[in-house]
Design an enzyme around this catalytic site. Structure first.
Site, PDB file in Angstrom:
ATOM      1  N   HIS A 309       0.853  -1.198   0.000  1.00 30.48           N
ATOM      2  CA  HIS A 309       0.000   0.000   0.000  1.00 30.48           C
ATOM      3  C   HIS A 309       0.882   1.238   0.000  1.00 30.48           C
ATOM      4  CE1 HIS A 309      -3.204   2.787   1.131  1.00 30.48           C
ATOM      5  NE2 HIS A 309      -4.044   1.831   0.756  1.00 30.48           N
ATOM      6  N   ASP A 366      -7.945  -5.285   0.015  1.00 30.10           N
ATOM      7  CA  ASP A 366      -8.416  -6.178  -1.060  1.00 30.10           C
ATOM      8  C   ASP A 366      -8.049  -7.635  -0.850  1.00 30.10           C
ATOM      9  OD1 ASP A 366      -7.628  -3.438  -3.115  1.00 30.10           O
ATOM     10  OD2 ASP A 366      -9.641  -4.217  -2.746  1.00 30.10           O
TER      11      ASP A 366
HETATM   12  C1  SDX Z   1      -6.275   0.002  -2.938  1.00 30.31           C
HETATM   13  O1  SDX Z   1      -4.384   4.497  -2.075  1.00 30.31           O
HETATM   14  C2  SDX Z   1      -5.347   3.925  -1.470  1.00 30.31           C
HETATM   15  O2  SDX Z   1      -5.787   4.359  -0.378  1.00 30.31           O
HETATM   16  C3  SDX Z   1      -5.937   2.712  -2.186  1.00 30.31           C
HETATM   17  C4  SDX Z   1      -6.967   1.904  -1.411  1.00 30.31           C
HETATM   18  C5  SDX Z   1      -8.249   2.692  -1.154  1.00 30.31           C
HETATM   19  O3  SDX Z   1      -8.940   2.380  -0.176  1.00 30.31           O
HETATM   20  O4  SDX Z   1      -8.590   3.552  -2.022  1.00 30.31           O
HETATM   21  O5  SDX Z   1      -6.414   1.488  -0.172  1.00 30.31           O
HETATM   22  C6  SDX Z   1      -7.395   0.651  -2.200  1.00 30.31           C
HETATM   23  O6  SDX Z   1      -6.073   0.306  -4.083  1.00 30.31           O
HETATM   24  C7  SDX Z   1      -5.380  -0.964  -2.221  1.00 30.31           C
HETATM   25  C8  SDX Z   1      -4.200  -1.473  -3.084  1.00 30.31           C
HETATM   26  C9  SDX Z   1      -4.720  -2.582  -4.001  1.00 30.31           C
HETATM   27  N1  SDX Z   1      -3.647  -2.971  -4.982  1.00 30.31           N
HETATM   28  C10 SDX Z   1      -2.991  -4.135  -4.864  1.00 30.31           C
HETATM   29  O7  SDX Z   1      -3.153  -4.947  -3.958  1.00 30.31           O
HETATM   30  C11 SDX Z   1      -2.019  -4.408  -6.004  1.00 30.31           C
HETATM   31  C12 SDX Z   1      -0.695  -4.933  -5.441  1.00 30.31           C
HETATM   32  N2  SDX Z   1      -0.012  -3.850  -4.746  1.00 30.31           N
HETATM   33  C13 SDX Z   1       0.995  -3.108  -5.444  1.00 30.31           C
HETATM   34  O8  SDX Z   1       0.810  -2.994  -6.814  1.00 30.31           O
HETATM   35  C14 SDX Z   1       1.429  -1.836  -4.704  1.00 30.31           C
HETATM   36  O9  SDX Z   1       1.691  -2.206  -3.425  1.00 30.31           O
HETATM   37  C15 SDX Z   1       0.493  -0.626  -4.690  1.00 30.31           C
HETATM   38  C16 SDX Z   1       0.045  -0.265  -6.050  1.00 30.31           C
HETATM   39  C17 SDX Z   1      -0.686  -0.884  -3.811  1.00 30.31           C
HETATM   40  C18 SDX Z   1       1.294   0.538  -4.107  1.00 30.31           C
HETATM   41  O10 SDX Z   1       2.288   0.868  -5.019  1.00 30.31           O
HETATM   42  P1  SDX Z   1       3.447   1.915  -4.645  1.00 30.31           P
HETATM   43  O11 SDX Z   1       3.090   2.707  -3.439  1.00 30.31           O
HETATM   44  O12 SDX Z   1       3.792   2.656  -5.897  1.00 30.31           O
HETATM   45  O13 SDX Z   1       4.622   0.983  -4.184  1.00 30.31           O
HETATM   46  P2  SDX Z   1       5.856   0.620  -5.065  1.00 30.31           P
HETATM   47  O14 SDX Z   1       5.402   0.014  -6.340  1.00 30.31           O
HETATM   48  O15 SDX Z   1       6.763   1.800  -5.102  1.00 30.31           O
HETATM   49  O16 SDX Z   1       6.509  -0.555  -4.166  1.00 30.31           O
HETATM   50  C19 SDX Z   1       7.609  -0.329  -3.327  1.00 30.31           C
HETATM   51  C20 SDX Z   1       8.411  -1.628  -3.413  1.00 30.31           C
HETATM   52  C21 SDX Z   1       8.822  -1.975  -4.840  1.00 30.31           C
HETATM   53  O17 SDX Z   1       9.975  -2.782  -4.743  1.00 30.31           O
HETATM   54  P3  SDX Z   1      11.463  -2.061  -4.943  1.00 30.31           P
HETATM   55  O18 SDX Z   1      11.429  -1.338  -6.262  1.00 30.31           O
HETATM   56  O19 SDX Z   1      11.614  -1.127  -3.750  1.00 30.31           O
HETATM   57  O20 SDX Z   1      12.433  -3.228  -4.901  1.00 30.31           O
HETATM   58  O21 SDX Z   1       7.577  -2.729  -2.967  1.00 30.31           O
HETATM   59  C22 SDX Z   1       7.399  -3.623  -4.055  1.00 30.31           C
HETATM   60  C23 SDX Z   1       7.712  -2.862  -5.314  1.00 30.31           C
HETATM   61  O22 SDX Z   1       8.148  -3.771  -6.346  1.00 30.31           O
HETATM   62  N3  SDX Z   1       5.984  -4.044  -4.018  1.00 30.31           N
HETATM   63  C24 SDX Z   1       5.550  -5.265  -4.235  1.00 30.31           C
HETATM   64  C25 SDX Z   1       4.161  -5.214  -4.042  1.00 30.31           C
HETATM   65  N4  SDX Z   1       3.797  -3.970  -3.719  1.00 30.31           N
HETATM   66  C26 SDX Z   1       4.937  -3.241  -3.714  1.00 30.31           C
HETATM   67  N5  SDX Z   1       6.198  -6.416  -4.571  1.00 30.31           N
HETATM   68  C27 SDX Z   1       5.417  -7.508  -4.725  1.00 30.31           C
HETATM   69  N6  SDX Z   1       4.063  -7.555  -4.536  1.00 30.31           N
HETATM   70  C28 SDX Z   1       3.415  -6.423  -4.208  1.00 30.31           C
HETATM   71  N7  SDX Z   1       2.092  -6.443  -4.043  1.00 30.31           N
END
Ligand code: SDX
Length: 432
Positions: A309, A366
Site C-alpha cells: 500500500h 483487497d
Molecule cells: C487500494 O491508495 C489507497 O488508499 C488505495 C486503497 C483505497 O482504499 O482507495 O487502499 C485501495 O487500491 C489498495 C491497493 C490494491 N492494490 C494491490 O493490492 C495491487 C498490489 N499492490 C501493489 O501494486 C502496490 O503495493 C500498490 C500499487 C498498492 C502501491 O504501489 P506503490 O506505493 O507505488 O509501491 P511501489 O510500487 O513503489 O513498491 C515499493 C516496493 C517496490 O519494490 P522495490 O522497487 O523497492 O524493490 O515494494 C514492491 C515494489 O516492487 N511491491 C511489491 C508489491 N507492492 C509493492 N512487490 C510484490 N508484490 C506487491 N504487491
C-alpha cells in the site's frame, strides 16, 4: 483549515538564493511545505511522479495514518463505525460531516427510497450490452448517462443532497441489474420495505423461481464491507473525482471517472485479481512459495495482489476486519473455501519473508474481501463494483468539499519536457 505554522518555515536554497516557505500542519500533526509560491519566488517546480510526497488539498472527510494503521471517517475510527453503524449512516456522516439524528436518518432513507428505481428508458441500455460485458464498464456508462436523465446542475445544497442520494441509490440498482443481465435473469426491482443492503442482496439474488430469504447476518456483513470501503483520503480514484470535478464537471461525470480509475488492477480491481491469483495457486497445486517467488522476481510482472500500500506501512486496519467478516460469512453460509486456506498460508509466509518485511508490505483491504464476497454468492467480476458501491459516499463527499473549498482551482500539474526543441522542419514532399 490546516494551521499555518508561522514559527516554522522551510528554507530552500536555489542558485544561492534562500526561499522561505511556510509549513502547514493538519489536525493529526501531519505537516506539508506550502510551495504555492515556489515558481514565482524561485522559478522552480517540484517533481513527484505518482504524487507519493504531494498534498493536493485540505480535507476533513477521512484521515489515514499509515504508520499507526489508523483510518478515521470524520474523526471516528472505522472500527467503531463498522461495529455500530449502517452503511447509510456512514454515507450521511461522510457527506454531511455529522452522524444523522433519527429525523435526518429517516429523511435520508426516504430520499434513497424515492430514487432507488432507474428510468425505464435506461433499462434498454442493459439489453444492448453483450453478456460478457464487465459490470464496471456497464456501471461507468450508466452513471454518466444519469446526467442525461437528470441534467439539472447542482447549485444548492438541496440539489446536491438530491443528486447524492439519487446516485447512491441508483448505483446500487444499476449494479444489481448489471449482474442479472450478465446471467440472463429478469431483474428484481428495489422494494421500499427493505433497507439499503437488504434491498441490494434481494435485487442481486432473488428470482421468480427461488424462495430467496434475506439473511440478516449477510446484511450486516454487507453493511460492514461497504463501510470499510467508504473513503480513504486522496487515493487514485478519489483524486480522479476531484480532478474532474475541479474543471466544473457535474457529479455524475466526476464519479464516472472515479469508477474508471478504480477499475485498475493496482487499485480497486485488485480484489478481483486476488481471487484470480489464489485460483491460479490452487490450480497449480496450492503451493504459495511459487507465487511469492514470482512476486519478488523483478523480471516477473506478477505481484502479490492484495499486498502492499502507498500509505500503510503496517497492517491495513480494514484487512483485519474483513478477515473476521470472512470467517463469519463462511460459518453462516456453511461453506468452506479452500482459497481462504491458501490466502492465510500466503499471508503467513509473505509476512515472514525478508522481501516483504524490508518493504513493509502487508495485506491491504483487497486481500480478503473477495473471499467474503464469494461466500455471499457474488461472482468475481462484481467485486470491484462492490468496492465502487462502498466508495461512492466518499467520492460524493470529496467532490462536494472540493466545490466548496475557496483554495481549490482547476487541477493542472506541470511536467518536465523531454522532447526535442525546434527540430528542422522538412515538408512532406522532401521527406523519403
Ligand atoms: C487500494 O491508495 C489507497 O488508499 C488505495 C486503497 C483505497 O482504499 O482507495 O487502499 C485501495 O487500491 C489498495 C491497493 C490494491 N492494490 C494491490 O493490492 C495491487 C498490489 N499492490 C501493489 O501494486 C502496490 O503495493 C500498490 C500499487 C498498492 C502501491 O504501489 P506503490 O506505493 O507505488 O509501491 P511501489 O510500487 O513503489 O513498491 C515499493 C516496493 C517496490 O519494490 P522495490 O522497487 O523497492 O524493490 O515494494 C514492491 C515494489 O516492487 N511491491 C511489491 C508489491 N507492492 C509493492 N512487490 C510484490 N508484490 C506487491 N504487491
Amino acid at each position: 483549515m490546516a494551521d499555518e505554522l508561522k514559527s516554522q518555515v522551510a528554507e530552500l536554497r536555489v542558485d544561492g538564493q534562500v526561499v522561505a516557505l511556510p509549513v502547514l500542519e493538519d489536525t493529526a500533526g501531519f505537516r506539508a511545505v506550502d510551495i504555492r509560491g515556489l515558481w514565482k519566488d524561485a522559478r522552480v517546480y517540484t517533481y513527484d511522479p505518482g504524487f507519493g510526497c504531494t498534498v493536493s488539498c485540505q480535507s476533513a472527510i477521512s484521515h489515514v495514518d499509515g504508520e499507526k494503521g489508523q483510518l478515521l471517517y470524520r474523526g471516528y475510527p472505522v472500527e467503531v463505525l463498522t461495529e455500530h453503524c449502517t452503511f447509510v449512516e456512514v454515507a450521511y456522516l461522510l457527506i454531511h460531516g455529522t452522524l444523522p439524528t433519527h429525523a435526518q436518518s429517516e429523511k435520508f432513507s426516504a430520499l434513497f427510497n424515492r430514487h432507488s428505481m432507474i428510468h425505464e428508458d435506461m433499462r434498454t441500455f442493459f439489453r444492448r450490452y453483450p453478456e460478457r460485458a464487465h459490470p464496471m464498464a456497464v456501471l461507468s456508462a450508466m452513471v454518466v448517462s444519469l446526467s442525461s436523465f437528470y441534467p439539472e446542475v447542482e447549485q444548492t445544497d438541496e440539489d446536491i443532497d438530491i443528486a447524492a442520494t439519487r446516485l447512491l441509490s441508483k448505483l446500487r440498482t444499476i449494479a444489481a441489474f448489471s449482474y442479472k443481465k450478465s446471467i440472463g435473469e429478469p431483474v428484481s426491482q428495489p422494494s421500499y420495505k427493505l433497507s439499503y443492503c437488504a434491498n441490494f442482496l434481494n435485487m442481486m439474488f432473488s428470482s421468480p423461481v427461488t424462495d430467496y430469504q434475506i439473511d440478516p447476518v449477510l446484511v450486516r456483513a454487507m453493511n460492514q464491507l461497504l463501510i470499510l470501503h467508504a473513503d480513504h483520503g486522496q487515493n487514485c480514484s478519489t483524486s480522479t473525482v476531484r480532478l474532474v470535478g475541479s474543471s466544473g464537471a457535474n457529479l455524475y461525470a466526476s464519479v464516472c471517472a472515479g469508477i474508471c480509475a478504480l477499475w485498475g488492477p493496482l487499485h480497486g480491481g485488485a480484489n478481483q485479481e486476488v481471487i484470480e491469483m489464489l485460483k491460479t495457486i490452487q490450480r497449480e497445486g496450492g503451493h504459495v512459495d511459487k507465487a511469492i517467488a514470482q512476486a519478488k522476481d523483478k523480471t516477473n510482472p506478477r505481484r502479490l495482489m492484495g499486498f502492499g500500500h502507498r500509505i500503510y506501512k503496517t497492517f491495513d486496519p480494514r484487512a483485519g476486519i474483513v478477515k473476521k467478516i470472512c470467517t463469519e460469512v463462511l460459518a453462516r453460509t456453511g461453506t468452506r473455501d479452500p482459497l481462504l486456506d491458501i490466502a492465510m498460508e500466503l499471508e503467513g509466509k509473505a509476512l515472514a519473508d525478508p522481501y516483504f518485511i524490508e518493504r513493509k508490505l502487508y495485506p491491504n483491504v483487497d486481500f480478503y474481501t473477495g473471499i467474503a464476497y464469494r461466500a455471499m454468492g457474488f461472482p468475481s467480476d462484481m467485486f470491484t463494483v462492490l468496492f465502487a458501491l462502498g466508495r461512492l459516499p466518499g467520492w460524493i463527499a470529496q467532490w462536494q468539499e472540493l466545490r466548496r473549498d475557496p483554495h481549490q482551482r482547476i487541477g493542472r500539474p506541470m511536467q518536465l519536457y523531454t522532447g526535442p526543441m525546434n527540430p528542422a522542419f522538412v515538408p512532406i514532399e522532401k521527406r523519403p
